[in-house]
Design an enzyme around this catalytic site. Structure first.
Site, PDB file in Angstrom:
ATOM      1  N   SER A   1      -1.251   1.678  -0.961  1.00 61.29           N
ATOM      2  CA  SER A   1      -2.618   1.901  -0.497  1.00 61.29           C
ATOM      3  C   SER A   1      -2.730   3.055   0.484  1.00 61.29           C
ATOM      4  O   SER A   1      -3.833   3.512   0.770  1.00 61.29           O
ATOM      5  CB  SER A   1      -3.147   0.627   0.170  1.00 61.29           C
ATOM      6  OG  SER A   1      -2.364   0.302   1.309  1.00 61.29           O
ATOM      7  N   CYS A   2      -1.605   3.533   1.008  1.00 62.51           N
ATOM      8  CA  CYS A   2      -1.667   4.531   2.080  1.00 62.51           C
ATOM      9  C   CYS A   2      -1.434   5.960   1.602  1.00 62.51           C
ATOM     10  O   CYS A   2      -2.328   6.808   1.722  1.00 62.51           O
ATOM     11  CB  CYS A   2      -0.654   4.183   3.170  1.00 62.51           C
ATOM     12  SG  CYS A   2      -1.079   2.701   4.104  1.00 62.51           S
TER      13      CYS A   2
END
Length: 428
Positions: free
Chosen positions: A265-266
């Site tokens: 997600s990053c």
């Protein structure tokens, strides 16, 4: 200290539980009633090693959850840990975060006490201004008593609790001395126990530190993957090369494991966001563009290696590992996604296995087969692609004997080559 944490996703839940573990009185605020109920029952709504224990230890004592903003003014600090979705162009959609900031401002409109609102979500400087406008537009009467700061997180999924409780650095982005002191007080129990670097700066710089941190790491991985691809062409083991260059302290040994690329997600979201923000200002960052392009190509290289050994049309192919990394059930931007898509396009009968992430991947690919063990996935398969380096895959041995065609393409250097199988490492 009484602290609010608005948003109980991955970052918010970890933050709330860890702050409670530091001795603070924490109120988690979330719009999802099921998440609130889980926290109040002592259950973490996400999978993260160590988090279940922290939530269970503190729920009902100094960790509570609610859907209401009514108690916001009772705290000294409010953290905003709202997820910020990406737009099609990669830019950050700050609307959910701005909405939370507005509701926080409304709750603080009549406060008589100094209150610090801290943005924990990762956002670009333009998005930060949206949040500022939403917050202060809703609490004009409290001007001078409400402050805005940023405090980016540097948590790795799978080790988030450890990363929070034993940080390498804490970045405080503030505009006033009282805000700096307030935020330092939040972390005082942690900083007293660990020799972490404390970086004090302004809110926008603090956020760009986070973006630069992730951009550098993602680019380093893409570079070693590019070098690994070159090594593969010459029949050279990229890991032997990486071990040697890692001895140079200007390079360092971390993030030199070449393979199928980065996900989660990053990295993908943050790189896309900083590229979009830079382009909006008139600058196109070529190195970051190249890092993304290289990362996007790695799964196809795995599939090409499989194509060299077997025509998968109409045949069973096992995908081992669905989470984007071991230690988490997060499948967002997992390298397994383009692998499954590529196999499906080739007409393969895909079977997937992961020790914890199956249900999350099933939401995206409901029509492929899933098994409850790696041996079951390998049984009768004409090929296997290892996408996530779960420790259990390192112990696979005679399980490969059950394959119809024992062709193993390893994207993470986790499987030991052995007699009786055709083994290909992606960069070695």
């Amino acid at each position: 200290m009484r602290i609010n944490v608005i948003g109980s996703g991955y970052v918010g839940t970890t933050l709330a539980a860890c702050l409670a573990d530091l001795g603070h009185d924490v109120l988690a605020i979330d719009i999802d009633e099921d998440v609130v109920a889980a926290l109040n029952d002592g259950r973490a709504p996400i999978h993260e090693p160590g988090l279940d224990d922290l939530v269970a230890d503190h729920a009902g004592a100094n960790l509570h959850a609610t859907t209401s903003y009514d108690r916001v003014p009772e705290a000294a600090v409010t953290f905003l840990a709202i997820q910020t979705p990406s737009r099609e162009d990669g830019s950050i959609d700050a609307a959910p975060l701005a909405a939370a900031a507005e509701m926080t401002g409304e709750a603080l409109a009549d406060t008589d006490e100094d209150h610090l609102v801290v943005v924990k979500s990762t956002i670009t400087p333009p998005a930060l201004e949206e949040v500022r406008s939403a917050l202060f537009g809703a609490c004009e009467n409290a001007e001078g008593r409400v402050g805005l700061a940023t405090n980016p997180e540097f948590l790795r999924e799978g080790t988030a609790v450890e990363d929070f409780l034993a940080p390498e650095k804490v970045v405080l982005g503030t505009e006033e001395a009282w805000a700096t002191e307030r935020l330092e007080a939040v972390y005082e129990p942690l900083l007293a126990a660990h020799d972490a670097h404390v970086v004090r700066t302004d809110p926008a710089t603090a956020m760009l530190i986070k973006y630069a941190n992730n951009a550098f790491l993602a680019t380093k991985i893409s570079l070693i993957n590019d070098i690994g691809n070159v090594c593969k062409e010459f029949g050279v083991d990229a890991y032997e090369v990486a071990d040697a260059i890692g001895l140079d302290d200007r390079i360092g040994e971390q993030f030199l494991r070449s393979g199928v690329g980065w996900g989660g997600s990053c990295f993908p979201k943050d790189i896309a966001a900083i590229i979009a923000a830079a382009e909006n200002e008139g600058y196109s960052p070529p190195v970051l563009d190249a890092a993304v392009e290289l990362n996007d190509r790695q799964p196809e290289r795995m599939l090409d290696l499989l194509d060299d050994h077997v025509d998968v049309t109409g045949k069973r192919v096992a995908v081992l590992g669905l989470a984007f990394k071991p230690g988490t059930d997060d499948t967002r931007n997992s390298r397994a996604i383009p692998i499954i898509e590529g196999l499906t396009e080739r007409g393969a009968e895909v079977v997937g296995y992961d020790p914890v992430a199956t249900e999350n991947m099933r939401e995206r690919f409901p029509d492929i087969e899933y098994t409850d063990s790696a041996p079951a996935a390998l049984d009768g398969a004409h090929g296997a692609l290892v996408v996530t380096d779960w420790d259990e895959f390192a112990t696979l041995d005679e399980e490969f004997d059950a394959m119809a065609d024992p062709v193993v393409i390893d994207g993470r250097r986790i499987v030991d080559p052995q007699e009786g199988i055709v083994y290909e490492g992606l960069t070695w």
